[in-house]
Design an enzyme around this catalytic site. Sequence first.
Site, PDB file in Angstrom:
ATOM      1  CB  VAL A   1     123.735 -77.923  18.732  1.00 24.84           C
ATOM      2  CG1 VAL A   1     122.316 -77.335  18.663  1.00 24.84           C
ATOM      3  CG2 VAL A   1     124.774 -76.807  18.674  1.00 24.84           C
TER       4      VAL A   1
ATOM      5  CG  ASP B   1     121.549 -76.877  10.737  1.00 25.61           C
ATOM      6  OD1 ASP B   1     120.886 -75.830  10.760  1.00 25.61           O
ATOM      7  OD2 ASP B   1     121.301 -77.849  11.468  1.00 25.61           O
TER       8      ASP B   1
ATOM      9  CB  CYS C   1     113.449 -85.240  14.091  1.00 28.64           C
ATOM     10  SG  CYS C   1     114.880 -84.180  14.269  1.00 28.64           S
TER      11      CYS C   1
ATOM     12  CG  ASP D   1     112.229 -77.476  27.832  1.00 30.18           C
ATOM     13  OD1 ASP D   1     113.068 -77.566  28.743  1.00 30.18           O
ATOM     14  OD2 ASP D   1     112.543 -77.507  26.613  1.00 30.18           O
TER      15      ASP D   1
ATOM     16  NE  ARG E   1     115.030 -80.434  16.620  1.00 29.02           N
ATOM     17  CZ  ARG E   1     115.029 -80.033  15.337  1.00 29.02           C
ATOM     18  NH1 ARG E   1     114.931 -80.929  14.391  1.00 29.02           N
ATOM     19  NH2 ARG E   1     115.110 -78.768  15.012  1.00 29.02           N
ATOM     20  N   PRO E   2     112.791 -81.052  22.799  1.00 28.12           N
ATOM     21  CG  PRO E   2     113.597 -80.642  24.939  1.00 28.12           C
ATOM     22  CD  PRO E   2     113.994 -81.238  23.619  1.00 28.12           C
TER      23      PRO E   2
ATOM     24  NE  ARG F   1     111.598 -81.838   6.393  1.00 30.32           N
ATOM     25  CZ  ARG F   1     112.055 -81.852   7.645  1.00 30.32           C
ATOM     26  NH1 ARG F   1     112.498 -82.983   8.181  1.00 30.32           N
ATOM     27  NH2 ARG F   1     112.096 -80.736   8.358  1.00 30.32           N
TER      28      ARG F   1
ATOM     29  CE  LYS G   1     115.593 -76.518   6.393  1.00 32.53           C
ATOM     30  NZ  LYS G   1     114.983 -76.726   7.706  1.00 32.53           N
ATOM     31  CG  ASN G   2     116.611 -73.605   9.010  1.00 27.30           C
ATOM     32  OD1 ASN G   2     115.660 -74.281   8.633  1.00 27.30           O
ATOM     33  ND2 ASN G   2     117.737 -74.143   9.429  1.00 27.30           N
TER      34      ASN G   2
END
Length: 436
Positions: free
Chosen positions: A329, A307, A117, A125, A122-123, A399, A21-22
Amino acid sequence: MYVEIKQSPELSGEVSLYGAKNAVLVIMASLLLTSGKSLLKNVPASSDVLHMITLLESLGAVISFDHETHELWVDTSSVDKWRVHPDIMKKMRASILVMGPLLARFSRADIALPGGCVIGTRPIDFHLKNFSKMGVEIQSGGAYLKTHVRQLSAKDLVLEYPSIGATENLMMAAVCAPGTTRIINAALEPEVLDLITVLQKMGAQIAIEPPATIIIKGEDALKPIEHELVVDRLEAGAFLLAAAITGGTVFLSNANKDHLAVFLLKLEEMGHLVRSGPKGTGILFKATKSPQAVSFKTAPYPGFPTDLQAPMMAIQCLAQGRSVIDETVFENRLVHIRELQKMGAQISVEGSKAMVTGVDELYGASVIASDIRASCALAIAGLAAKGTTIMTGISHWRRGYDHLEKKLASLGASIALSHSLHLTKPLSETKSAQKY
Ligand code: EPZ
């Protein structure tokens, strides 16, 4: 809709994995760098993939997806828009990954901030700071982040943390910036390497220099490609952990052992048997009947993948001894613990650490999945829990996975998607379960 899971026998059999998926999400975004028809193979029909299809179609791409053969055709020759509607952006954080390709193609991109989320703020920047370094002007106006650039310029870009998304986004812009760009302290996950393979197939010049520098020479034109995706190491992890918690034996025919080295080491430390398949490929796994608890800390690749933190925690709940799990993380990726506690797990939390003390039994319960990997953890716990587990919040399950329940059922798991909630009390029949 919900997932109904019952205590299952030892899982056994062979299964093959879909593409990651990623990897597929960012590779679909990268096709905006070309103008023409590309083919991706072994594409999972997960809802995130369907979201990305909607996003690319909203920009003008023409897409056909064969759910049987898992082949995805993407024609980007008619793409003529650079603005992504906020409703599409907010569906999926990975939408941010079209920013680099749109800036390369149109010298502008209007996107809505993806927002955080449940697992963290989860910026973005690192993305924005380095795009600015490449000459991109960024204005936030209303719902949109409006960005444009006269000419992307090649630069040395240093990431203070090897962010996967930032590495991928900047790389996709840099392949069209004249000159040489270096991304220093880059992420080098298998999904990032798969994107690099695709960009090289398009005609980009990309090299990797130890310890973690990606060197990109800008190109004028990139061509459409045909590509078989790297297989999903996170789907592989789900099958191995389901086999572990049921005491089973499974063979993952197309899994890549090297992509899961630290995770597999931890399974072996628990006492499980992990081998390559007969032809030296795939993963053959045989569970021990007396698993020992192990501790681990998540980290960027090749460290223990964040994950797989939640699913690996699920099996520690029934292992002998105590496990300390440190999530480094994401700052808020322990939400699944309260659901595991509903099933009888003994877990305490101190900051980013969870302390799991193994118990003899888990019990079926009504649980809510809070994110993709939490859904996997709860399903795995449900396979060993006494009675029936009802898991809601399944948009996350869908998802991240393409009908994982069907593949698990093919290995003997009692798990299925259900449409109507007929059980009043999902708890197991045994009296003792009542107290939880
Ligand atoms: C990717 O997210 C994956 N998503 C995530 O998978 C995965 O958990 C994550 O990498 C880490 O492995 C996709 O590939 C689509 P990061 P990404 O940028 O790119 C901080 C799943 O379950 N950070 O490597 O968003 C960030 O907050 C999902 O499949 C900044 O501070 O992750 C996090 O703490 C969940 N500023 C850390 O870095 C930035 O600009 C790693 O994030 C970017 C990131």
